[in-house]
Design a protein around this motif. Sequence first.
Motif, PDB file in Angstrom:
ATOM      1  N   GLU A  71       5.941   5.986  -0.969  1.00  0.00           N
ATOM      2  CA  GLU A  71       6.254   4.746  -0.261  1.00  0.00           C
ATOM      3  C   GLU A  71       7.632   4.269  -0.693  1.00  0.00           C
ATOM      4  O   GLU A  71       8.199   4.760  -1.673  1.00  0.00           O
ATOM      5  CB  GLU A  71       5.199   3.678  -0.510  1.00  0.00           C
ATOM      6  CG  GLU A  71       5.059   3.233  -1.949  1.00  0.00           C
ATOM      7  CD  GLU A  71       3.927   2.232  -2.154  1.00  0.00           C
ATOM      8  OE1 GLU A  71       3.970   1.142  -1.553  1.00  0.00           O
ATOM      9  OE2 GLU A  71       2.998   2.549  -2.915  1.00  0.00           O
ATOM     10  N   HIS A  72       8.163   3.312   0.028  1.00  0.00           N
ATOM     11  CA  HIS A  72       9.464   2.751  -0.322  1.00  0.00           C
ATOM     12  C   HIS A  72       9.343   1.998  -1.645  1.00  0.00           C
ATOM     13  O   HIS A  72       8.365   1.289  -1.887  1.00  0.00           O
ATOM     14  CB  HIS A  72       9.961   1.815   0.775  1.00  0.00           C
ATOM     15  CG  HIS A  72      10.339   2.528   2.031  1.00  0.00           C
ATOM     16  ND1 HIS A  72      11.541   3.165   2.179  1.00  0.00           N
ATOM     17  CD2 HIS A  72       9.645   2.731   3.179  1.00  0.00           C
ATOM     18  CE1 HIS A  72      11.594   3.728   3.367  1.00  0.00           C
ATOM     19  NE2 HIS A  72      10.449   3.486   3.998  1.00  0.00           N
ATOM     20  N   GLU A  74      10.833  -0.590  -2.752  1.00  0.00           N
ATOM     21  CA  GLU A  74      10.751  -2.046  -2.604  1.00  0.00           C
ATOM     22  C   GLU A  74       9.323  -2.481  -2.288  1.00  0.00           C
ATOM     23  O   GLU A  74       8.847  -3.491  -2.820  1.00  0.00           O
ATOM     24  CB  GLU A  74      11.695  -2.522  -1.492  1.00  0.00           C
ATOM     25  CG  GLU A  74      13.155  -2.227  -1.756  1.00  0.00           C
ATOM     26  CD  GLU A  74      13.587  -0.808  -1.370  1.00  0.00           C
ATOM     27  OE1 GLU A  74      14.772  -0.492  -1.577  1.00  0.00           O
ATOM     28  OE2 GLU A  74      12.761  -0.013  -0.886  1.00  0.00           O
ATOM     29  N   GLU A  75       8.643  -1.735  -1.442  1.00  0.00           N
ATOM     30  CA  GLU A  75       7.258  -2.065  -1.103  1.00  0.00           C
ATOM     31  C   GLU A  75       6.343  -1.855  -2.307  1.00  0.00           C
ATOM     32  O   GLU A  75       5.449  -2.668  -2.570  1.00  0.00           O
ATOM     33  CB  GLU A  75       6.795  -1.213   0.079  1.00  0.00           C
ATOM     34  CG  GLU A  75       7.523  -1.538   1.367  1.00  0.00           C
ATOM     35  CD  GLU A  75       7.255  -0.512   2.462  1.00  0.00           C
ATOM     36  OE1 GLU A  75       6.465   0.431   2.255  1.00  0.00           O
ATOM     37  OE2 GLU A  75       7.855  -0.659   3.539  1.00  0.00           O
ATOM     38  N   ARG A  79       4.181  -4.814  -4.165  1.00  0.00           N
ATOM     39  CA  ARG A  79       2.733  -4.684  -4.353  1.00  0.00           C
ATOM     40  C   ARG A  79       2.364  -4.759  -5.839  1.00  0.00           C
ATOM     41  O   ARG A  79       1.397  -5.437  -6.222  1.00  0.00           O
ATOM     42  CB  ARG A  79       2.264  -3.356  -3.741  1.00  0.00           C
ATOM     43  CG  ARG A  79       0.778  -3.180  -3.691  1.00  0.00           C
ATOM     44  CD  ARG A  79       0.361  -1.996  -2.837  1.00  0.00           C
ATOM     45  NE  ARG A  79       1.082  -0.770  -3.120  1.00  0.00           N
ATOM     46  CZ  ARG A  79       0.787   0.057  -4.125  1.00  0.00           C
ATOM     47  NH1 ARG A  79      -0.184  -0.227  -4.953  1.00  0.00           N
ATOM     48  NH2 ARG A  79       1.488   1.169  -4.302  1.00  0.00           N
TER      49      ARG A  79
END
Length: 86
Positions: A71-72, A74-75, A79
């Motif tokens: 996943e990115h 930043e994400e 989270r």
Amino acid sequence: MNRFLVEDCCNSGCRAKGEATLDLYAGVGFFTLPLTKAFKRVVSVDANLAATRDLHVNAESAGVNVISHNEHAEEFLARLARSLIL
């Protein structure tokens, strides 16, 4: 970066050791794999699925265990921050 210089770079830079570390934008594991020598748990994050798959192959070939998230960064960090706050 030349793949033969990565371990020297890791060894000459930060001498941190510990329980866990994050490798953001990990790619195929140029830094992830050497980090497994200094940390009990290494978590890699990369949005590129092909790179994440290659990281798994590289980790298996090296005989090390890496936790990876496709996943990115930043994400992932958002989270992670939410889970630490709750």
